[in-house]
Design a protein around this motif. Structure first.
Motif, PDB file in Angstrom:
ATOM      1  N   ASP A 178       0.815  -1.212   0.000  1.00 29.97           N
ATOM      2  CA  ASP A 178       0.000   0.000   0.000  1.00 29.97           C
ATOM      3  C   ASP A 178       0.851   1.266   0.000  1.00 29.97           C
ATOM      4  O   ASP A 178       0.462   2.283  -0.585  1.00 29.97           O
ATOM      5  CB  ASP A 178      -0.920  -0.016   1.220  1.00 29.97           C
ATOM      6  N   LYS A 222      -3.995  -1.307  -2.320  1.00 28.26           N
ATOM      7  CA  LYS A 222      -4.157  -0.012  -1.678  1.00 28.26           C
ATOM      8  C   LYS A 222      -5.490   0.011  -0.949  1.00 28.26           C
ATOM      9  O   LYS A 222      -6.447  -0.671  -1.346  1.00 28.26           O
ATOM     10  CB  LYS A 222      -4.083   1.123  -2.690  1.00 28.26           C
ATOM     11  N   TYR A 258      -9.360  -3.683   0.646  1.00 31.03           N
ATOM     12  CA  TYR A 258      -8.205  -3.279  -0.160  1.00 31.03           C
ATOM     13  C   TYR A 258      -8.542  -3.434  -1.635  1.00 31.03           C
ATOM     14  O   TYR A 258      -9.217  -4.387  -2.040  1.00 31.03           O
ATOM     15  CB  TYR A 258      -6.974  -4.113   0.188  1.00 31.03           C
TER      16      TYR A 258
END
Length: 986
Positions: free
Chosen positions: A277, A301, A415
């Motif tokens: 990330d 991310k 995510y």
């Protein structure tokens, strides 16, 4: 209402001013009064607000700090613009930590001690956060960081530390899910050598271990690494087999790494790059990452929902950021900026909550002036605990989503999985803690734990490095890498499996044997080239440097890349290495000598049948003879005569059917039916007896000297095993004494121990693995045999390190080789063909035939015989019913009637065709002389003149004691009517 155009409004205003100038003056004075009152209200409000000092410690020259600082200032402005009636106002006081731990500590100490801030936002990195957190806890000043992501900070367990960002430990499950989805077994992490990089590694290792993925190497990049050092590390990675890399670096350092990887050709087909990330969040900023060197890489991310408020804020932030930083045009807002904004809002809300009880002073430390330091004189915030509680209870929907501190951390969020293609990142899927990998986020998805899902269809099509859509297998044999170091054992005996030959002139060794040829064939069957060198596991004197377990342990510690040889797959070895599929048959059996037992049993002819079958057969022979006599006695001359003759004839007829040598003819239909069925029974019985006896006299003539392991232990017999083999442990577990276990090292020594025998320093049996037994019996098949029991093992296999990606490919190649003709050729070359060796494997179980196999046949014969008797008796009684019911029945008892019936049975049935002359003369029987050819001169005519019942004592007497008329007529007299009868016997 319809809108009024501005031009019309101006024209109306001018006309009214001309018409009413006094009203215009009134409006102007009223406007000035209202403006004055509003200004006065604002001034009074400013004079009544409570200023709250908040420190900001950031690396102000870093990109993430610049974005965060601009968002912090905008958050303060937006919050108080919306909530102008609040009593508190946060006053920001920033310090530049200058990317240094000492600088950050000095800045935090200055803000706490001199400025007396109530809270600190920052620092930027995890490296400098630990000391600042400790200062905050000592002074009871909350520390709120929006970018310190290292999980190691959680171990500090400070209640005054609030992480307004995602913990790096939450993203490792998303990364491991990607690895598991595509079936990669080895992964190399590339991380920074500081708290930021090292903090995530234990969590990443655990997540990969949970999906059975291995970390063969850890690549550490120093934050101060030069390009040459980065190149050297990448060269090292190129020489390894693993092609899956997880990159956890700062964006600036990661950008340099990928540029060098592209130069070295590591961004081509076959490679896999997964960014954490920390790097993926800056893909949209060209100043941080150059996407042209990241083509095909994957990234994870934190997912932030797209809202209208967020879109409006991005526009405002971009305008504000360009005003403050006019030279940085390509910078885009990141998630860290959103967390900085929301963290500032949360702090402002918490400050407002404690406004009524606010005591913004510091309690000075009470220390002696003789030995004081800066830390000793550090005061304690009087409002720290209240602010701590207010922050913990603050929750709202911010720009980054739902914002709420739970134990000082933000809850785990979904995510986003992205794929770098072209100038940006393309979304390919999501990962959530509850649903695992999914293509799209839907609120209706079932809340099941599928975080370890392995279905690639859950992600969109991924463009891998090299513009390939084929999923990389995650490893390959490097063309410029080192060869595999394959260890081989040193065999003194059984060199057919592995043989190491040393050339003293060149001091080189060559390796050959069955196992070597199998591995070479398997390596050639792989879809890629496999280069390797055989290295003997030997000491300087040429002897083996240890046991087989020691050799296998060399793979575990990394001295060898693999082991090839006669290595048996067993459980305790599989705990620290991986085996391929076996390439030989499996099991441990016992080998014993065989002896000829043919001449030792004179009664072997009785063994084919069990005693119950013998008795049953004998009884049925007697019974069938009786049945045939009953059915033939009245109609067949051959079953008549004196009682002893009749009994002998019946038994002779019955027993002669065993060899089908009976001469008596059966004339009655019932008798023929019984005999035909009995012939079938006898045929099956004799054929089975012949086959069983033949087997006993030929096949079963070789018998093992020992058939039971317990017999060996009970009698204290010595047994043998291959020296250094794991079979020794099996024998100990069976209960053999150490003094009775004798090792051998070659087939010749094995045979010699058998020849000596257990009482003369030899052995009575040997326990060995099946491949060795096959080789031994190929040489000595006429002297020894293998018998049960067989102890299960998994055969020979090749050894590789744990989770080696080669294991699956080698195993598939083994199946390919063993199913073809190549394996037969290798076995014929080294182990030899056993086709010329007689099969000496005996069957130690009884081969006698029992009644269970034939009771059906006896049942058929018995039922047929009984039915025939019943039909005969019924017919006979019916034909002679007058004898049972005479007219003067009152004068005869039942017993006399039965005797009368038996006397009739004992007579010939003259109505039978067997007693009639061809001329169809009634009641006349012609008895030919006993010679084979009847004399033409004479014959006798037997005539019954009486119809009275005969005597039961003899068949030729009637019931009155008179003999029937027997006339002997000379044949010449019969042919000459003019002559008188010469004699007649009446």
């Amino acid at each position: 209402l319809n809108p009024i155009k501005p031009g019309i409004m101006r024209s109306i205003g001018k006309r009214r001013m001309r018409e009413h100038p006094s009203k215009l003056l009134f409006y102007f004075i009223f406007f000035l009064c209202v403006k004055f009152l509003s200004i006065q209200e604002v001034v009074m409000a400013q004079n009544t607000t409570i200023p709250v000092k908040v420190g900001v410690v950031l690396d102000l020259d870093a990109g993430v700090a610049k974005i965060g600082w601009s968002c912090i200032k905008m958050a303060v402005d937006d919050f108080y613009a919306t909530n102008s009636h609040y009593k508190t106002r946060m006053i920001l006081d920033s310090r530049d930590s200058k990317r240094d731990v000492v600088g950050a500590a000095a800045a935090a100490l200055d803000l706490i001690k001199n400025v007396e801030v109530q809270a600190i936002i920052g620092p930027t990195t995890s490296t400098v956060a630990e000391f600042v957190i400790n200062l905050g806890e000592k002074a009871q000043v909350p520390i709120i960081s929006y970018s310190a992501t290292s999980p190691s900070l959680t171990s500090i367990r400070s209640p005054y530390f609030f992480r307004a960002t995602q913990n790096d430990s939450t993203q490792v499950n998303a990364i491991s899910a990607i690895v598991h989805t595509f079936g990669w077994r080895e992964v190399v992490p590339i991380y920074m050598g500081n708290e930021f990089g090292e903090g995530i590694l234990p969590y990443l290792a655990d997540a990969l271990q949970a999906i059975d993925a291995r970390i063969p190497y850890r690549s550490v990049i120093s934050p101060l690494a030069t390009d040459d050092q980065i190149m050297a590390e990448l060269y090292k990675l190129m020489t390894m087999q693993t092609r899956v890399f997880i990159v956890h670096l700062y964006p600036s350092l990661g950008n340099r790494l990928f540029n060098k990887a592209k130069e070295l050709g590591m961004m081509t087909e076959g490679y896999v790059w997964i960014m954490s990330d920390g790097m993926t969040d800056f893909l949209s900023s060209s100043t941080s990452l150059h996407t042209e060197s990241l083509q095909g890489a994957l990234g994870v991310k934190t997912y932030v929902p797209k809202t209208k408020e967020l879109q409006d804020f991005r526009v405002r932030w971009k305008r504000k950021f360009l005003q403050d930083n006019p030279g940085e045009v390509d910078v885009e807002l990141s998630n860290y900026g959103l967390w900085a904004y929301d963290a500032t809002v949360a702090l402002a809300m918490a400050v407002e909550q404690i406004a009524a009880t606010a005591n913004l002073g510091f309690q000075k430390a009470n220390v002696s002036s003789s030995s004081t330091t800066e830390l000793d004189t550090l005061g304690v915030s009087r409002n720290g605990q209240n602010l701590l509680k207010a922050l913990a209870s603050t929750g709202f929907k911010g720009l980054s989503g739902d914002f709420q501190f739970i134990d000082g951390q933000l809850p785990s969020s979904p995510y986003q999985i992205v794929n770098v293609v072209g100038n940006g990142a393309r979304e390919v899927g999501f990962w959530t803690p509850s649903d695992g990998l999914v293509r799209e986020l839907k609120s209706s998805l079932p809340m099941t734990n599928t975080s370890s899902s392995s279905n690639p269809k859950q992600l969109a099509t991924i463009i891998w490095p090299g513009d390939s859509i084929a999923v990389p297998k995650g490893w390959q044999i490097p063309a410029n890498g080192k060869k595999l170091r394959i260890g081989v054992p040193i065999q003194q005996g059984f060199r057919e499996f592995v043989a190491v030959t040393v050339d003293n002139a060149t001091n080189t060794s060559s390796v050959s044997g069955y196992c070597i040829d199998v591995f070479d064939a398997v390596a050639r069957a792989l879809p890629y080239a496999l280069t390797y060198d055989y290295i003997p596991f030997a000491r300087a004197d040429g002897e083996m440097a240890g046991t087989y377990d020691d050799l296998i342990h060399q793979v575990n510690i990394g001295n060898y890349d693999a082991v090839v040889g006669d290595i048996t797959i067993i459980f305790n070895r599989s705990m620290y290495v991986d085996f391929t599929l076996p390439f030989t048959e499996s099991g441990v059996s016992m080998v014993v000598p065989i002896v000829d037992s043919k001449a030792k049993n004179a009664w072997v002819f009785l063994k084919p049948l069990t005693w119950d079958l013998w008795v049953t057969s004998f009884c049925f022979f007697i019974f069938i003879g009786f049945v045939v006599w009953v059915l033939e006695h009245r109609v067949n001359e051959e079953f008549r005569g004196p009682p002893s003759y009749q009994a002998g004839t019946s038994f002779w007829f019955s027993f002669s059917t065993m060899v089908f040598a009976q001469k008596e003819k059966v004339v009655s239909n019932l008798g023929r039916t019984v005999v035909i069925i009995w012939f079938f029974v006898v045929l099956i019985l004799t054929q089975s007896y012949t086959a069983s006896l033949t087997s006993l006299l030929t096949v079963q003539n070789l018998q093992p000297t020992v058939t039971d392991v317990n017999e060996l232990i009970k009698n204290g017999k010595a047994v043998g095993y291959l020296q250094g083999s794991f079979v020794y442990g099996i024998l100990k577990n069976l209960g053999f004494d150490d003094s009775k276990l004798i090792p051998y090292s070659s087939p010749e020594e094995w045979d010699e121990l058998f020849t000596k025998g257990s009482g003369a320093g030899g052995i009575a049996a040997a326990f060995e693995e099946l491949p060795y037994i096959r080789l031994f019996l190929s040489k000595y098949c006429s002297k020894y045999t293998m018998i049960d029991p067989t102890f299960k093992t998994d055969g020979f296999g090749f050894v590789f390190p744990r989770r080696s990606p080669l294991v699956s490919d080698i195993s598939r190649a083994i199946l390919n080789v063993t199913e073809g003709d190549k394996m037969k050729q290798i076995e014929a070359a080294w182990i030899g063909k056993q086709g010329n060796c007689p099969d000496s494997s005996p069957s130690v179980s009884s081969t006698s035939l029992s009644l269970d196999s034939f009771w059906g046949l006896f049942l058929i014969a018995g039922v047929a015989s009984v039915l025939a008797l019943m039909v005969f008796v019924a017919t006979f009684v019916y034909d002679n019913r007058e004898a049972l019911m005479p007219s003067n029945s009152s004068q005869h008892s039942i017993w006399s009637r039965i005797l009368n019936l038996f006397s009739i049975f004992n007579q010939k049935d003259l109505r039978s065709h067997t007693f009639k002359k061809s001329g169809n003369i009634d009641n006349v029987g012609i008895s030919l002389p006993s010679t084979c050819a009847p004399s033409p001169s004479s014959f006798s005519i037997h005539t019954d003149f009486s119809r009275e019942p005969p005597s039961p004592l003899h068949s030729d007497w009637n019931s009155n004691g008179q003999a029937p008329l027997e006339v002997a007529i000379d044949i010449d007299q019969l042919t000459n009517p003019n002559q008188e009868i010469n004699h007649a016997n009446v």
